[in-house]
Design a protein around this motif. Structure first.
Motif, PDB file in Angstrom:
ATOM      1  N   HIS A  89       9.449  44.827  61.836  1.00 19.60           N
ATOM      2  CA  HIS A  89       9.921  43.699  61.024  1.00 19.60           C
ATOM      3  C   HIS A  89      11.417  43.676  60.748  1.00 19.60           C
ATOM      4  O   HIS A  89      11.989  42.637  60.532  1.00 19.60           O
ATOM      5  CB  HIS A  89       9.116  43.669  59.735  1.00 19.60           C
ATOM      6  N   ALA A  90      12.051  44.843  60.763  1.00 18.68           N
ATOM      7  CA  ALA A  90      13.502  44.922  60.568  1.00 18.68           C
ATOM      8  C   ALA A  90      13.972  44.165  59.319  1.00 18.68           C
ATOM      9  O   ALA A  90      14.897  43.356  59.372  1.00 18.68           O
ATOM     10  CB  ALA A  90      14.237  44.416  61.819  1.00 18.68           C
ATOM     11  N   LEU A  91      13.300  44.435  58.193  1.00 23.67           N
ATOM     12  CA  LEU A  91      13.715  43.799  56.940  1.00 23.67           C
ATOM     13  C   LEU A  91      14.635  44.736  56.165  1.00 23.67           C
ATOM     14  O   LEU A  91      14.610  45.946  56.372  1.00 23.67           O
ATOM     15  CB  LEU A  91      12.483  43.490  56.077  1.00 23.67           C
ATOM     16  N   LEU A  92      15.418  44.166  55.271  1.00 23.81           N
ATOM     17  CA  LEU A  92      16.267  44.997  54.417  1.00 23.81           C
ATOM     18  C   LEU A  92      15.393  45.488  53.262  1.00 23.81           C
ATOM     19  O   LEU A  92      14.911  44.674  52.461  1.00 23.81           O
ATOM     20  CB  LEU A  92      17.459  44.182  53.909  1.00 23.81           C
ATOM     21  N   PRO A  93      15.137  46.821  53.187  1.00 17.93           N
ATOM     22  CA  PRO A  93      14.111  47.322  52.259  1.00 17.93           C
ATOM     23  C   PRO A  93      14.459  47.129  50.787  1.00 17.93           C
ATOM     24  O   PRO A  93      13.571  47.103  49.942  1.00 17.93           O
ATOM     25  CB  PRO A  93      14.009  48.813  52.608  1.00 17.93           C
ATOM     26  N   TRP A  94      15.743  47.010  50.464  1.00 19.84           N
ATOM     27  CA  TRP A  94      16.130  46.899  49.056  1.00 19.84           C
ATOM     28  C   TRP A  94      16.113  45.450  48.559  1.00 19.84           C
ATOM     29  O   TRP A  94      16.306  45.187  47.396  1.00 19.84           O
ATOM     30  CB  TRP A  94      17.509  47.530  48.825  1.00 19.84           C
ATOM     31  N   LEU A  95      15.877  44.511  49.469  1.00 19.56           N
ATOM     32  CA  LEU A  95      15.827  43.107  49.053  1.00 19.56           C
ATOM     33  C   LEU A  95      14.384  42.606  48.991  1.00 19.56           C
ATOM     34  O   LEU A  95      13.524  43.083  49.726  1.00 19.56           O
ATOM     35  CB  LEU A  95      16.607  42.233  50.043  1.00 19.56           C
ATOM     36  N   VAL A  97      11.397  39.489  49.263  1.00 17.06           N
ATOM     37  CA  VAL A  97      11.095  38.492  50.302  1.00 17.06           C
ATOM     38  C   VAL A  97      12.141  37.375  50.224  1.00 17.06           C
ATOM     39  O   VAL A  97      12.785  37.023  51.223  1.00 17.06           O
ATOM     40  CB  VAL A  97       9.664  37.930  50.088  1.00 17.06           C
ATOM     41  N   MET A  98      12.325  36.847  49.017  1.00  8.41           N
ATOM     42  CA  MET A  98      13.320  35.781  48.837  1.00  8.41           C
ATOM     43  C   MET A  98      14.705  36.281  49.229  1.00  8.41           C
ATOM     44  O   MET A  98      15.453  35.595  49.935  1.00  8.41           O
ATOM     45  CB  MET A  98      13.305  35.307  47.371  1.00  8.41           C
ATOM     46  N   GLY A  99      15.037  37.508  48.804  1.00  7.17           N
ATOM     47  CA  GLY A  99      16.357  38.073  49.080  1.00  7.17           C
ATOM     48  C   GLY A  99      16.614  38.214  50.571  1.00  7.17           C
ATOM     49  O   GLY A  99      17.705  37.883  51.061  1.00  7.17           O
ATOM     50  N   ASN A 100      15.619  38.689  51.314  1.00  9.90           N
ATOM     51  CA  ASN A 100      15.780  38.868  52.762  1.00  9.90           C
ATOM     52  C   ASN A 100      16.061  37.534  53.451  1.00  9.90           C
ATOM     53  O   ASN A 100      16.927  37.449  54.332  1.00  9.90           O
ATOM     54  CB  ASN A 100      14.520  39.503  53.369  1.00  9.90           C
ATOM     55  N   ARG A 137       9.146  43.464  47.330  1.00 17.26           N
ATOM     56  CA  ARG A 137       9.991  44.158  48.302  1.00 17.26           C
ATOM     57  C   ARG A 137       9.138  44.552  49.508  1.00 17.26           C
ATOM     58  O   ARG A 137       7.909  44.653  49.386  1.00 17.26           O
ATOM     59  CB  ARG A 137      10.611  45.399  47.659  1.00 17.26           C
ATOM     60  N   PRO A 138       9.774  44.792  50.674  1.00 16.81           N
ATOM     61  CA  PRO A 138       9.005  45.123  51.876  1.00 16.81           C
ATOM     62  C   PRO A 138       7.966  46.240  51.675  1.00 16.81           C
ATOM     63  O   PRO A 138       6.871  46.178  52.210  1.00 16.81           O
ATOM     64  CB  PRO A 138      10.089  45.518  52.885  1.00 16.81           C
ATOM     65  N   SER A 139       8.304  47.261  50.851  1.00 19.22           N
ATOM     66  CA  SER A 139       7.361  48.373  50.642  1.00 19.22           C
ATOM     67  C   SER A 139       6.074  47.909  49.967  1.00 19.22           C
ATOM     68  O   SER A 139       5.066  48.606  49.996  1.00 19.22           O
ATOM     69  CB  SER A 139       8.030  49.467  49.813  1.00 19.22           C
ATOM     70  N   LYS A 146       4.989  41.474  56.223  1.00 16.62           N
ATOM     71  CA  LYS A 146       6.377  41.779  56.630  1.00 16.62           C
ATOM     72  C   LYS A 146       6.744  40.957  57.859  1.00 16.62           C
ATOM     73  O   LYS A 146       7.848  40.448  57.969  1.00 16.62           O
ATOM     74  CB  LYS A 146       6.517  43.272  56.951  1.00 16.62           C
ATOM     75  N   GLN A 147       5.782  40.866  58.778  1.00 13.96           N
ATOM     76  CA  GLN A 147       6.067  40.112  60.001  1.00 13.96           C
ATOM     77  C   GLN A 147       6.306  38.637  59.665  1.00 13.96           C
ATOM     78  O   GLN A 147       7.154  37.986  60.257  1.00 13.96           O
ATOM     79  CB  GLN A 147       4.917  40.286  61.006  1.00 13.96           C
ATOM     80  N   ARG A 148       5.543  38.130  58.686  1.00 15.34           N
ATOM     81  CA  ARG A 148       5.736  36.729  58.294  1.00 15.34           C
ATOM     82  C   ARG A 148       7.119  36.517  57.670  1.00 15.34           C
ATOM     83  O   ARG A 148       7.725  35.477  57.848  1.00 15.34           O
ATOM     84  CB  ARG A 148       4.638  36.310  57.320  1.00 15.34           C
ATOM     85  N   VAL A 149       7.612  37.534  56.945  1.00 14.91           N
ATOM     86  CA  VAL A 149       8.969  37.422  56.385  1.00 14.91           C
ATOM     87  C   VAL A 149       9.977  37.338  57.542  1.00 14.91           C
ATOM     88  O   VAL A 149      10.891  36.508  57.542  1.00 14.91           O
ATOM     89  CB  VAL A 149       9.322  38.620  55.461  1.00 14.91           C
ATOM     90  N   GLY A 150       9.769  38.185  58.555  1.00 17.50           N
ATOM     91  CA  GLY A 150      10.669  38.181  59.734  1.00 17.50           C
ATOM     92  C   GLY A 150      10.660  36.817  60.419  1.00 17.50           C
ATOM     93  O   GLY A 150      11.709  36.312  60.834  1.00 17.50           O
ATOM     94  N   ILE A 151       9.474  36.229  60.529  1.00 16.77           N
ATOM     95  CA  ILE A 151       9.361  34.922  61.187  1.00 16.77           C
ATOM     96  C   ILE A 151      10.046  33.860  60.330  1.00 16.77           C
ATOM     97  O   ILE A 151      10.830  33.042  60.837  1.00 16.77           O
ATOM     98  CB  ILE A 151       7.870  34.586  61.459  1.00 16.77           C
ATOM     99  N   ALA A 152       9.789  33.894  59.003  1.00 19.89           N
ATOM    100  CA  ALA A 152      10.422  32.912  58.099  1.00 19.89           C
ATOM    101  C   ALA A 152      11.942  33.044  58.140  1.00 19.89           C
ATOM    102  O   ALA A 152      12.669  32.046  58.167  1.00 19.89           O
ATOM    103  CB  ALA A 152       9.917  33.119  56.674  1.00 19.89           C
TER     104      ALA A 152
END
Ligand SMILES: Nc1ncnc2c1ncn2[C@@H]1O[C@H](COP(=O)(O)OP(=O)(O)OP(=O)(O)O)[C@@H](O)[C@H]1O
Length: 296
Positions: A89-95, A97-100, A137-139, A146-152
């Motif tokens: 997913h390569a999300l920023l873990p400290w942000l 869903v909205m933040g990412n 948060r991603p965790s 997580k994948q849906r956040v990446g797609i969004a």
């Protein structure tokens, strides 16, 4: 519409041999072009270099030979005009869903105020069914979420080119179907040019206008381009009812099972610059004359 919005021109990827001198060629002499607005899927067995091609298109990797032209210009590095949806997913873990998503949106539209950025991000959070999880948060998310956040995140910056590396592979069947529908709807609506890697033949048949068939590596080549004969207004649920469905499916499966192993750069008549374009279709068996007409 340019006929060559993306133009991959004779690229190769080689790595130093793991033992001794020389190099291992993953793929070479790869030529491929896509017009603006087209959805292309690349299919081939593991290790043939699909992710490498996608990373080169993204500007995350460089070819050992050849070049990639996008919209008339050789690419140099990454660009917000080319968004990538990774397998992981390569999300920023400290942000959150909205933040990412807001982070990506504000990187693209730097003059937008916070309210506008969040409203835009919210539209895409809603599209992928994550309404109510904006603050997580991603965790705190499942793999599918997580994948849906990446797609969004990728959809939210409305890139000219969407690059997707097996974006739905980690999702359950229901979520996968919903997101395939969403990605198809958005890409058709926005006219985005999309390049996707998949191992799922049905997924390629539903989403792609063209399917690029790669032979096995090392030394992989693009063997064939398959044009999707299914109607553009196809629906995922009814795909298998279309008369051309099995012709298309069998053609791709046949390639993966046999020809991907036997086809090589030295196969007679193989011209990497002019790879055959095939449009598999159902053809009616010739009907026997009826007894009535035969005896008349
Ligand atoms: N840094 C590297 N050094 C050496 N070899 C590498 C390196 N990166 C990738 N490779 C090799 O390049 C080949 C192509 O890798 P790539 O990930 O592009 O394949 P793929 O077709 O996407 O595979 P998969 O379907 O399993 O994801 C593989 O054999 C891999 O081992």
């Amino acid at each position: 519409m340019t006929t060559k919005f993306i133009s991959i021109e004779g690229i190769a990827k080689r790595y130093p041999a793991s033992q001794g001198p020389g190099a291992t060629t993953i793929f070479e002499d790869l030529w491929l072009s896509m017009p603006s607005g087209e959805f292309g899927c690349i299919i081939g067995h593991s290790g043939c270099g699909k992710t490498t091609v996608l990373n080169i298109l993204a500007g995350l990797d460089e070819p050992s030979e050849g070049t990639v032209i996008v919209d008339g210009q050789a690419i140099a590095g990454t660009s917000l005009d080319r968004a990538v949806i990774f397998q992981s997913h390569a999300l920023l873990p400290w942000l959150t869903v909205m933040g990412n998503i807001a982070y990506a949106v504000s990187s693209k539209w730097r003059k937008w105020d916070k309210t506008k950025v969040r409203a835009h991000a919210q539209t895409y959070i809603d599209k992928v069914g994550l309404t109510g999880s904006e603050h997580k948060r991603p965790s705190e998310l499942s793999g599918g979420m997580k994948q849906r956040v990446g797609i969004a995140r990728a959809l939210s910056i409305t890139p000219k080119i969407m690059l997707m590396d097996e974006p739905f592979s980690a999702l359950d069947a229901l979520t996968r179907g919903t997101l395939q529908d969403e990605v198809r709807r958005v890409t058709l609506e926005t006219g985005q040019t999309t390049f996707m890697i998949t191992h799922d033949v049905d997924e390629a048949m539903y989403l792609a206008d063209k399917i690029f068939l790669m032979t096995n590596g090392p030394g992989a080549v693009l063997a064939e381009i398959v044009e999707n004969p299914l109607p553009r207004d196809r629906s995922r649920i009814d795909l298998h009812k279309h008369p051309h469905y099995y012709a298309l499916r069998n053609h791709i499966i046949d390639f993966l099972v046999t020809r991907s192993k036997t086809f090589t750069a030295t196969t007679p008549h193989h011209d990497p610059r002019h790879v055959p374009v095939i449009r598999p279709a159902f053809t009616e068996a010739p009907t026997m004359p009826s007894l009535h007409s035969a005896t008349r």
